[in-house]
Design a protein around this motif. Structure first.
Motif, mmCIF file in Angstrom:
data_model
loop_
_atom_site.group_PDB
_atom_site.id
_atom_site.type_symbol
_atom_site.label_atom_id
_atom_site.label_comp_id
_atom_site.label_asym_id
_atom_site.label_seq_id
_atom_site.Cartn_x
_atom_site.Cartn_y
_atom_site.Cartn_z
ATOM 1 N N TYR A 15 1.196 97.614 -9.672
ATOM 2 C CA TYR A 15 1.350 97.568 -8.223
ATOM 3 C C TYR A 15 -0.042 97.355 -7.621
ATOM 4 C CZ TYR A 15 6.044 99.575 -8.653
ATOM 5 O OH TYR A 15 7.353 99.795 -8.955
ATOM 6 N N TYR B 100 -2.426 96.884 -3.820
ATOM 7 C CA TYR B 100 -2.438 97.115 -2.376
ATOM 8 C C TYR B 100 -3.790 96.745 -1.795
ATOM 9 C CZ TYR B 100 -5.106 101.403 -3.312
ATOM 10 O OH TYR B 100 -6.059 102.297 -3.728
ATOM 11 N N SER C 238 10.630 100.478 -8.029
ATOM 12 C CA SER C 238 11.070 99.644 -6.921
ATOM 13 C C SER C 238 10.004 98.601 -6.644
ATOM 14 C CB SER C 238 11.318 100.499 -5.681
ATOM 15 O OG SER C 238 10.105 101.036 -5.204
ATOM 16 N N GLU D 232 8.348 98.074 -4.023
ATOM 17 C CA GLU D 232 7.272 98.597 -3.185
ATOM 18 C C GLU D 232 7.250 100.121 -3.281
ATOM 19 O OE1 GLU D 232 8.432 97.170 0.665
ATOM 20 O OE2 GLU D 232 7.458 95.239 0.356
ATOM 21 N N THR E 242 4.986 103.664 -1.634
ATOM 22 C CA THR E 242 3.979 104.177 -0.713
ATOM 23 C C THR E 242 3.081 105.124 -1.485
ATOM 24 O OG1 THR E 242 5.555 104.011 1.101
ATOM 25 C CG2 THR E 242 3.632 105.384 1.469
ATOM 26 N N LEU F 228 0.977 100.644 1.387
ATOM 27 C CA LEU F 228 2.165 100.150 0.717
ATOM 28 C C LEU F 228 1.716 99.304 -0.463
ATOM 29 C CD1 LEU F 228 5.256 99.905 0.747
ATOM 30 C CD2 LEU F 228 4.966 97.837 2.129
ATOM 31 N N ALA F 229 2.027 99.761 -1.654
ATOM 32 C CA ALA F 229 1.685 99.021 -2.870
ATOM 33 C C ALA F 229 2.890 98.178 -3.257
ATOM 34 C CB ALA F 229 1.317 99.989 -3.997
ATOM 35 N N GLU F 230 2.638 96.915 -3.577
ATOM 36 C CA GLU F 230 3.698 95.992 -3.921
ATOM 37 C C GLU F 230 3.639 95.635 -5.391
ATOM 38 O OE1 GLU F 230 4.109 93.722 0.326
ATOM 39 O OE2 GLU F 230 2.840 92.807 -1.189
ATOM 40 N N TRP F 231 4.790 95.454 -5.978
ATOM 41 C CA TRP F 231 4.902 95.070 -7.375
ATOM 42 C C TRP F 231 4.234 93.729 -7.564
ATOM 43 C CZ3 TRP F 231 10.165 93.743 -10.077
ATOM 44 C CH2 TRP F 231 9.964 93.653 -11.443
ATOM 45 N N ASP F 232 3.274 93.663 -8.493
ATOM 46 C CA ASP F 232 2.540 92.434 -8.753
ATOM 47 C C ASP F 232 3.295 91.515 -9.705
ATOM 48 O OD1 ASP F 232 0.247 90.828 -8.307
ATOM 49 O OD2 ASP F 232 -0.535 91.407 -10.261
#
Length: 60
Positions: A11, A13, A30, A32, A34, A45-49
């Motif tokens: 993840y 961010y 998931s 994304e 937090t 908010l960390a997003e799946w890379d």
């Protein structure tokens, strides 16, 4: 000693408060999550890379 084969997801961010770019390796949950910025502690908010790594605990 237990051996685990847990797929971890990268993840990423960028903190909107201080600009810190960060990454986390977490169990797949998931797209994304937090979390707190590692530099200033602000909520980010960390997003799946999209990358999945297989991590295995091996005895030395």
């Amino acid at each position: 000693m237990s051996i685990t084969n847990a797929p971890l997801v990268l993840y990423v961010y960028r903190c909107t408060v201080c600009g810190q770019a960060g990454k986390l390796h977490l169990p797949e949950s998931s797209p994304e999550v937090t979390t707190a910025c590692s530099a200033c502690g602000a909520e980010v908010l960390a997003e799946w890379d999209g990358g999945v790594e297989l991590v295995t605990d091996q005895p030395d």
